[in-house]
Design a protein around this motif. Structure first.
Motif, PDB file in Angstrom:
ATOM      1  N   UNK A 161       0.809  -1.212   0.000  1.00 52.36           N
ATOM      2  CA  UNK A 161       0.000   0.000   0.000  1.00 52.36           C
ATOM      3  C   UNK A 161       0.845   1.266   0.000  1.00 52.36           C
ATOM      4  N   UNK A 162       1.945   1.269   0.748  1.00 55.47           N
ATOM      5  CA  UNK A 162       2.840   2.419   0.754  1.00 55.47           C
ATOM      6  C   UNK A 162       3.528   2.595  -0.599  1.00 55.47           C
ATOM      7  N   UNK A 163       3.855   1.493  -1.259  1.00 50.37           N
ATOM      8  CA  UNK A 163       4.445   1.580  -2.599  1.00 50.37           C
ATOM      9  C   UNK A 163       3.460   2.209  -3.577  1.00 50.37           C
ATOM     10  N   UNK A 164       2.196   1.832  -3.474  1.00 48.56           N
ATOM     11  CA  UNK A 164       1.178   2.410  -4.354  1.00 48.56           C
ATOM     12  C   UNK A 164       1.044   3.905  -4.115  1.00 48.56           C
ATOM     13  N   UNK A 165       1.075   4.327  -2.853  1.00 47.03           N
ATOM     14  CA  UNK A 165       0.977   5.758  -2.542  1.00 47.03           C
ATOM     15  C   UNK A 165       2.174   6.525  -3.099  1.00 47.03           C
TER      16      UNK A 165
ATOM     17  N   UNK B 225       4.076   5.655  -5.676  1.00 48.84           N
ATOM     18  CA  UNK B 225       3.978   5.703  -7.141  1.00 48.84           C
ATOM     19  C   UNK B 225       2.919   6.708  -7.584  1.00 48.84           C
ATOM     20  N   UNK B 226       1.849   6.820  -6.842  1.00 51.34           N
ATOM     21  CA  UNK B 226       0.803   7.792  -7.178  1.00 51.34           C
ATOM     22  C   UNK B 226       1.310   9.219  -7.005  1.00 51.34           C
ATOM     23  N   UNK B 227       2.082   9.443  -5.958  1.00 55.23           N
ATOM     24  CA  UNK B 227       2.662  10.775  -5.766  1.00 55.23           C
ATOM     25  C   UNK B 227       3.666  11.099  -6.873  1.00 55.23           C
ATOM     26  N   UNK B 228       4.383  10.085  -7.349  1.00 58.79           N
ATOM     27  CA  UNK B 228       5.315  10.311  -8.455  1.00 58.79           C
ATOM     28  C   UNK B 228       4.573  10.699  -9.724  1.00 58.79           C
ATOM     29  N   UNK B 229       3.457  10.064  -9.991  1.00 55.89           N
ATOM     30  CA  UNK B 229       2.675  10.426 -11.173  1.00 55.89           C
ATOM     31  C   UNK B 229       2.112  11.836 -11.054  1.00 55.89           C
ATOM     32  N   UNK B 230       1.678  12.198  -9.846  1.00 50.74           N
ATOM     33  CA  UNK B 230       1.082  13.513  -9.672  1.00 50.74           C
ATOM     34  C   UNK B 230       2.084  14.644  -9.747  1.00 50.74           C
TER      35      UNK B 230
ATOM     36  N   UNK C  83      10.105  -1.573 -13.570  1.00 53.11           N
ATOM     37  CA  UNK C  83      10.852  -2.509 -14.414  1.00 53.11           C
ATOM     38  C   UNK C  83      10.428  -3.939 -14.089  1.00 53.11           C
ATOM     39  N   UNK C  84      10.520  -4.801 -15.096  1.00 49.31           N
ATOM     40  CA  UNK C  84       9.974  -6.151 -14.991  1.00 49.31           C
ATOM     41  C   UNK C  84      10.954  -7.159 -14.404  1.00 49.31           C
ATOM     42  N   UNK C  85      12.019  -6.705 -13.830  1.00 46.99           N
ATOM     43  CA  UNK C  85      12.946  -7.624 -13.158  1.00 46.99           C
ATOM     44  C   UNK C  85      12.791  -7.575 -11.642  1.00 46.99           C
ATOM     45  N   UNK C  86      12.943  -6.386 -11.097  1.00 48.84           N
ATOM     46  CA  UNK C  86      12.810  -6.234  -9.641  1.00 48.84           C
ATOM     47  C   UNK C  86      12.064  -4.950  -9.279  1.00 48.84           C
ATOM     48  N   UNK C  87      11.178  -4.482 -10.155  1.00 50.35           N
ATOM     49  CA  UNK C  87      10.418  -3.276  -9.864  1.00 50.35           C
ATOM     50  C   UNK C  87       9.429  -3.491  -8.729  1.00 50.35           C
ATOM     51  N   UNK C  88       9.190  -2.450  -7.968  1.00 49.18           N
ATOM     52  CA  UNK C  88       8.301  -2.571  -6.823  1.00 49.18           C
ATOM     53  C   UNK C  88       6.851  -2.780  -7.223  1.00 49.18           C
ATOM     54  N   UNK C  89       6.481  -2.289  -8.399  1.00 46.99           N
ATOM     55  CA  UNK C  89       5.097  -2.427  -8.854  1.00 46.99           C
ATOM     56  C   UNK C  89       4.864  -3.651  -9.723  1.00 46.99           C
TER      57      UNK C  89
ATOM     58  N   UNK D 218      -2.494  -7.018  -5.707  1.00 46.88           N
ATOM     59  CA  UNK D 218      -1.895  -7.306  -7.009  1.00 46.88           C
ATOM     60  C   UNK D 218      -2.557  -6.496  -8.120  1.00 46.88           C
ATOM     61  N   UNK D 219      -3.887  -6.345  -8.068  1.00 44.59           N
ATOM     62  CA  UNK D 219      -4.575  -5.544  -9.082  1.00 44.59           C
ATOM     63  C   UNK D 219      -4.221  -4.074  -8.948  1.00 44.59           C
ATOM     64  N   UNK D 220      -4.091  -3.589  -7.716  1.00 41.21           N
ATOM     65  CA  UNK D 220      -3.736  -2.183  -7.523  1.00 41.21           C
ATOM     66  C   UNK D 220      -2.315  -1.903  -7.987  1.00 41.21           C
ATOM     67  N   UNK D 221      -1.415  -2.832  -7.728  1.00 40.26           N
ATOM     68  CA  UNK D 221      -0.035  -2.656  -8.195  1.00 40.26           C
ATOM     69  C   UNK D 221       0.040  -2.656  -9.718  1.00 40.26           C
ATOM     70  N   UNK D 222      -0.673  -3.562 -10.355  1.00 37.27           N
ATOM     71  CA  UNK D 222      -0.655  -3.619 -11.823  1.00 37.27           C
ATOM     72  C   UNK D 222      -1.276  -2.363 -12.430  1.00 37.27           C
ATOM     73  N   UNK D 223      -2.368  -1.898 -11.846  1.00 38.89           N
ATOM     74  CA  UNK D 223      -3.005  -0.687 -12.370  1.00 38.89           C
ATOM     75  C   UNK D 223      -2.099   0.528 -12.194  1.00 38.89           C
ATOM     76  N   UNK D 224      -1.418   0.627 -11.058  1.00 38.58           N
ATOM     77  CA  UNK D 224      -0.518   1.758 -10.838  1.00 38.58           C
ATOM     78  C   UNK D 224       0.695   1.686 -11.756  1.00 38.58           C
ATOM     79  N   UNK D 225       1.165   0.484 -12.039  1.00 36.33           N
ATOM     80  CA  UNK D 225       2.288   0.314 -12.976  1.00 36.33           C
ATOM     81  C   UNK D 225       1.886   0.756 -14.381  1.00 36.33           C
ATOM     82  N   UNK D 226       0.685   0.385 -14.817  1.00 32.52           N
ATOM     83  CA  UNK D 226       0.220   0.807 -16.142  1.00 32.52           C
ATOM     84  C   UNK D 226       0.050   2.322 -16.199  1.00 32.52           C
ATOM     85  N   UNK D 227      -0.461   2.909 -15.126  1.00 32.28           N
ATOM     86  CA  UNK D 227      -0.604   4.355 -15.108  1.00 32.28           C
ATOM     87  C   UNK D 227       0.717   5.091 -15.125  1.00 32.28           C
ATOM     88  N   UNK D 228       1.725   4.529 -14.455  1.00 29.75           N
ATOM     89  CA  UNK D 228       3.037   5.169 -14.437  1.00 29.75           C
ATOM     90  C   UNK D 228       3.755   5.017 -15.767  1.00 29.75           C
TER      91      UNK D 228
END
Length: 246
Positions: free
Chosen positions: A51-55, A57-62, A81-87, A211-221
């Motif tokens: 949840x903190x990672x999602x927050x 990433x959202x602040x980074x987008x904003x 990134x698809x190797x060791x990215x947090x999202x 998992x859905x929130x992380x994937x959605x935030x990754x697509x948005x970023x």
């Protein structure tokens, strides 16, 4: 043509006011009962971290346009990134929120307690209103309404000649049931003023799926178009000063 009615003051004293007071007291009592029935749960460290990672990433987008392009690209790679990215969530590691809820008996028990604390008082209160106050015209709305509001405001009254602005006792119960959020926010606090509409929406929920929130935030970023705003500040300030001077 709709008829104008003269409401007896006894209806106000013995129907309208008692019904409103009882609905407020039941809402306050239900809040404290649900608070006593609520069990303390230790939060899952993994879910809190995600949840903190999602927050973040959202602040980074904003605030993406307020950092240099190189800094933004490095942060986006760090998150997505698809190797060791947090999202990034591998396909085999996606969690099922429904299975997670049913595997935890405490979570299922808390959900059942919340539903019971909403259903039982509503059932008893509606039976009480339907038995003692059925058929009363309790109040009148001080502005005209269309015929579409008749079924909502005159539940329990089968008279088409009565003006739509009159409210039956049963409809007054439903208006209080779903419209006391503002009053509960003053009595219990803004964070505790959850109305029955939100409770009904939560009855069909099965918990948080990270998992859905992380994937959605990754697509948005990934689709963010970076446009650094700092070089344009001088031109904006100049344009504002010219408008002020002229």
């Amino acid at each position: 043509m709709a008829e104008d009615l003269v409401l007896d003051t006894a209806i106000r004293d013995w129907v309208l006011i008692p019904l409103s007071v009882v609905m407020v007291l039941i809402g306050v009592l239900r809040y404290f009962v649900s608070k006593l029935m609520r069990s303390f749960q230790v939060p899952d460290l993994k879910i809190v971290k995600e949840g903190q990672v999602i927050v973040r990433a959202r602040n980074l987008r904003g605030a993406a346009n307020f950092i240099p392009p190189k800094s933004f690209r490095s942060r986006r790679v760090y998150f997505s990134n698809e190797e060791n990215g947090l999202l990034f969530v591998p396909k085999g590691q996606a969690q099922n929120a429904q299975a997670q809820m049913f595997s935890d008996p405490n979570m299922a028990m808390d959900m059942m307690k919340k539903n019971l604390s909403m259903i039982i008082p509503q059932t008893l209160t509606f039976a009480w209103v339907n038995f003692f106050f059925s058929g009363f015209v309790a109040a009148k709305i001080p502005f005209p309404l269309t015929q579409r509001f008749r079924s909502m405001l005159q539940n329990g009254i089968d008279l088409s000649t009565v003006d739509v602005s009159y409210v039956s006792s049963r409809s007054w119960y439903f208006l209080n049931l779903f419209g006391l959020r503002g009053l509960f926010s003053l009595i219990l606090g803004e964070e505790n003023a959850m109305d029955d509409t939100q409770r009904m929406m939560q009855m069909g929920g099965f918990g948080f799926d990270p998992s859905k929130s992380l994937s959605a935030e990754k697509d948005g970023l990934d689709i963010v178009q970076h446009d650094w705003a700092l070089p344009k500040f001088e031109h904006r300030a100049e344009a504002v000063l010219k408008k002020l001077v002229s």
